[in-house]
Design a protein around this motif. Sequence first.
Motif, mmCIF file in Angstrom:
data_model
loop_
_atom_site.group_PDB
_atom_site.id
_atom_site.type_symbol
_atom_site.label_atom_id
_atom_site.label_comp_id
_atom_site.label_asym_id
_atom_site.label_seq_id
_atom_site.Cartn_x
_atom_site.Cartn_y
_atom_site.Cartn_z
ATOM 1 N N ILE A 9 -16.822 78.076 12.579
ATOM 2 C CA ILE A 9 -16.045 78.851 13.555
ATOM 3 C C ILE A 9 -14.556 78.622 13.303
ATOM 4 C CG2 ILE A 9 -17.726 79.077 15.432
ATOM 5 C CD1 ILE A 9 -16.572 76.564 16.730
ATOM 6 N N GLY A 10 -13.761 79.616 13.667
ATOM 7 C CA GLY A 10 -12.304 79.490 13.507
ATOM 8 C C GLY A 10 -11.591 80.344 14.529
ATOM 9 N N LYS A 11 -10.328 80.032 14.758
ATOM 10 C CA LYS A 11 -9.527 80.891 15.636
ATOM 11 C C LYS A 11 -8.081 80.887 15.172
ATOM 12 C CE LYS A 11 -7.650 78.009 19.361
ATOM 13 N NZ LYS A 11 -7.568 77.664 20.759
ATOM 14 N N TYR A 12 -7.362 81.916 15.536
ATOM 15 C CA TYR A 12 -5.907 81.916 15.340
ATOM 16 C C TYR A 12 -5.271 82.605 16.538
ATOM 17 C CZ TYR A 12 -1.195 82.632 13.903
ATOM 18 O OH TYR A 12 0.180 82.613 13.889
ATOM 19 N N ILE A 13 -4.361 81.896 17.165
ATOM 20 C CA ILE A 13 -3.627 82.444 18.298
ATOM 21 C C ILE A 13 -2.155 82.531 17.888
ATOM 22 C CG2 ILE A 13 -2.985 82.065 20.728
ATOM 23 C CD1 ILE A 13 -5.999 82.531 20.365
ATOM 24 N N PRO A 14 -1.544 83.700 17.986
ATOM 25 C CA PRO A 14 -0.130 83.817 17.581
ATOM 26 C C PRO A 14 0.750 82.843 18.373
ATOM 27 C CG PRO A 14 -1.056 85.981 18.056
ATOM 28 C CD PRO A 14 -2.082 84.987 18.466
ATOM 29 N N LYS A 15 1.852 82.432 17.727
ATOM 30 C CA LYS A 15 2.681 81.373 18.320
ATOM 31 C C LYS A 15 3.479 81.832 19.546
ATOM 32 C CE LYS A 15 2.984 78.474 14.291
ATOM 33 N NZ LYS A 15 1.944 79.228 13.581
ATOM 34 N N LYS A 16 3.900 83.102 19.531
ATOM 35 C CA LYS A 16 4.794 83.560 20.600
ATOM 36 C C LYS A 16 4.048 83.677 21.942
ATOM 37 C CE LYS A 16 8.015 87.220 21.783
ATOM 38 N NZ LYS A 16 8.465 88.567 21.497
ATOM 39 N N VAL A 17 4.603 82.999 22.965
ATOM 40 C CA VAL A 17 3.974 82.983 24.294
ATOM 41 C C VAL A 17 4.758 83.906 25.223
ATOM 42 C CG1 VAL A 17 3.412 81.521 26.283
ATOM 43 C CG2 VAL A 17 3.239 80.591 23.970
ATOM 44 N N LEU A 18 4.008 84.678 26.014
ATOM 45 C CA LEU A 18 4.623 85.518 27.039
ATOM 46 C C LEU A 18 4.060 85.044 28.384
ATOM 47 C CD1 LEU A 18 6.520 88.013 26.755
ATOM 48 C CD2 LEU A 18 4.473 89.428 26.998
ATOM 49 N N GLU A 32 2.949 84.964 41.106
ATOM 50 C CA GLU A 32 1.988 84.724 42.193
ATOM 51 C C GLU A 32 0.917 85.834 42.221
ATOM 52 O OE1 GLU A 32 1.802 86.132 45.655
ATOM 53 O OE2 GLU A 32 0.266 84.613 46.122
ATOM 54 N N TRP A 33 1.344 87.112 42.093
ATOM 55 C CA TRP A 33 0.385 88.231 42.115
ATOM 56 C C TRP A 33 -0.561 88.126 40.917
ATOM 57 C CZ3 TRP A 33 -2.014 92.207 39.698
ATOM 58 C CH2 TRP A 33 -2.625 93.180 40.486
ATOM 59 N N ILE A 34 0.007 87.907 39.742
ATOM 60 C CA ILE A 34 -0.829 87.880 38.525
ATOM 61 C C ILE A 34 -1.809 86.703 38.599
ATOM 62 C CG2 ILE A 34 -0.841 87.757 36.000
ATOM 63 C CD1 ILE A 34 2.071 88.841 36.054
ATOM 64 N N THR A 35 -1.330 85.557 39.053
ATOM 65 C CA THR A 35 -2.189 84.368 39.094
ATOM 66 C C THR A 35 -3.323 84.552 40.099
ATOM 67 O OG1 THR A 35 -0.260 83.026 38.553
ATOM 68 C CG2 THR A 35 -2.188 81.851 39.371
ATOM 69 N N THR A 36 -3.004 85.038 41.289
ATOM 70 C CA THR A 36 -4.068 85.143 42.298
ATOM 71 C C THR A 36 -5.032 86.294 41.991
ATOM 72 O OG1 THR A 36 -2.578 86.390 43.708
ATOM 73 C CG2 THR A 36 -2.814 84.062 44.213
ATOM 74 N N ARG A 37 -4.528 87.409 41.388
ATOM 75 C CA ARG A 37 -5.410 88.553 41.127
ATOM 76 C C ARG A 37 -6.178 88.439 39.812
ATOM 77 N NH1 ARG A 37 -5.190 93.180 44.602
ATOM 78 N NH2 ARG A 37 -3.898 92.510 46.332
ATOM 79 N N THR A 38 -5.676 87.613 38.877
ATOM 80 C CA THR A 38 -6.330 87.597 37.549
ATOM 81 C C THR A 38 -6.632 86.193 37.012
ATOM 82 O OG1 THR A 38 -4.315 87.449 36.200
ATOM 83 C CG2 THR A 38 -4.960 89.645 36.932
ATOM 84 N N GLY A 39 -5.916 85.188 37.477
ATOM 85 C CA GLY A 39 -6.072 83.834 36.912
ATOM 86 C C GLY A 39 -5.263 83.618 35.641
ATOM 87 N N ILE A 40 -4.550 84.656 35.193
ATOM 88 C CA ILE A 40 -3.787 84.541 33.929
ATOM 89 C C ILE A 40 -2.402 83.939 34.208
ATOM 90 C CG2 ILE A 40 -2.782 85.837 31.982
ATOM 91 C CD1 ILE A 40 -4.960 88.035 32.599
ATOM 92 N N LYS A 41 -2.005 82.962 33.387
ATOM 93 C CA LYS A 41 -0.662 82.365 33.498
ATOM 94 C C LYS A 41 0.212 82.784 32.309
ATOM 95 C CE LYS A 41 0.538 79.844 36.316
ATOM 96 N NZ LYS A 41 1.104 80.168 37.655
ATOM 97 N N GLU A 42 -0.418 82.894 31.136
ATOM 98 C CA GLU A 42 0.333 83.289 29.951
ATOM 99 C C GLU A 42 -0.610 83.907 28.922
ATOM 100 O OE1 GLU A 42 2.018 79.415 29.078
ATOM 101 O OE2 GLU A 42 0.482 79.035 27.558
ATOM 102 N N ARG A 43 -0.027 84.586 27.960
ATOM 103 C CA ARG A 43 -0.785 85.184 26.857
ATOM 104 C C ARG A 43 0.093 85.075 25.618
ATOM 105 N NH1 ARG A 43 1.475 86.433 30.890
ATOM 106 N NH2 ARG A 43 -0.039 87.715 31.957
ATOM 107 N N HIS A 44 -0.504 85.266 24.456
ATOM 108 C CA HIS A 44 0.246 85.166 23.196
ATOM 109 C C HIS A 44 0.362 86.561 22.579
ATOM 110 C CE1 HIS A 44 -0.030 80.647 22.660
ATOM 111 N NE2 HIS A 44 -0.741 80.889 23.750
ATOM 112 N N VAL A 45 1.460 86.788 21.866
ATOM 113 C CA VAL A 45 1.625 88.093 21.206
ATOM 114 C C VAL A 45 2.004 87.892 19.739
ATOM 115 C CG1 VAL A 45 2.208 89.377 23.310
ATOM 116 C CG2 VAL A 45 4.033 88.330 21.980
ATOM 117 N N VAL A 46 1.563 88.821 18.921
ATOM 118 C CA VAL A 46 1.825 88.710 17.476
ATOM 119 C C VAL A 46 3.328 88.799 17.192
ATOM 120 C CG1 VAL A 46 -0.392 89.524 16.560
ATOM 121 C CG2 VAL A 46 1.351 91.207 17.237
#
Length: 328
Positions: A9-18, A32-46
């Motif tokens: 198994i392998g993974k690659y997550i781009p370095k840039k964090v949003l 606050e809205w994003i965290t309570t409605r989705t649980g997401i705090k951050e994501r990575h972008v290419v």
Amino acid sequence: MEKVYITGIGKYIPKKVLTNHDIEKMVDTSDEWITTRTGIKERHVVADDQCTSDIAVLAAKEAMADAGLKPTDIDLIIVATITGDMQFPATSCVVQRKLHAKNAVAFDISAACAGFPYALSIASEYIKTGRFKHVLVIGAEALSRFTDWTDRGTCILFGDGAGAAVVSNVPGKTQSEVLSDYLGTDGTHVGLLNTPGGGSVHPATHATVDQRLHYIKMEGNAVFKIAVKSMTEAVNGILQKNELIIDDIASLIPHQANLRIIKAVGKAVKIAEERVFVNVDKYGNMSSATTIVALYDAVRSGVVRPGDLVVLVAFGGGFVWGATLIRW
Ligand code: ACO
């Protein structure tokens, strides 16, 4: 019939964090809205110079190294993606070239967020029949390239990343085995989740660009309900097919679109919360890459241990859904 093993198994997550705070500066939303409605705090972008095949290759190299295989050992490459390098040819062909996997045939599949379970199912059938010995299954997405960064209903949800698994007819370092899968499709709701522009219905014109049709469109609320229902059906379906009960499952690894969806599915199938794997907070929804990256994180963090029965379950645009039963 041959047995089907996951040998790497392998993974690659781009370095840039949003972060959510970064998105607060782009659209009318809040951490606050994003965290309570989705649980997401951050994501990575290419990065600007990275495309889907680049991140697919990095995940694939780790998976092949984990399996102790060379690129020339691979017979088939399947890339699951909805954000390929180009409309055609298949991104898997670019991956084959970049890996120098000259003995492999290659094709893509489009099954949105269920891309990895669908691709793993195809790979498993090729292994079972003896047609191929080693199949590289990759889920890779550069969703940030198709995200409408002015639409707060969707831009908060998605992230970029890639995961890969080598599926073989002989065991690797572990005895990790794909035991069964369950797939479902319902094409009646295509309009609820899609990227309308750029296909044969709305080929690219100035008007399709002006109307922002080349971005992902979603009716989130309707999708939410169908996602819960379909993933619940898939988990119950695979248990029934294999004469198992939920208590037999050490870990449920669901598609990571929204923490509320994950919790609702966990509750519906009656599994204890601590046995449901979550990493949506770190990556958001990486569509085809999500379940393989979640499996990778669950294995590498020691949550999934050798011998554990694990169910992957995913749901995505189409609608398509699927579950995979693995004995790690
Ligand atoms: N920030 C602040 N407010 C927002 C935001 C935001 N980012 N987005 C929407 N809102 C507002 C809406 O405008 C609405 O306001 P109103 O009541 O004044 O009209 C209100 O918040 C509620 O909107 P809903 O859409 O009902 O919010 P919901 O609780 O359903 O959450 C979400 C939206 C997060 C998109 C959710 O519906 C969801 O996760 N859906 C499923 C996603 C999914 O599973 N996708 C499948 C896979 S994706 C694939 O296949 C590529």
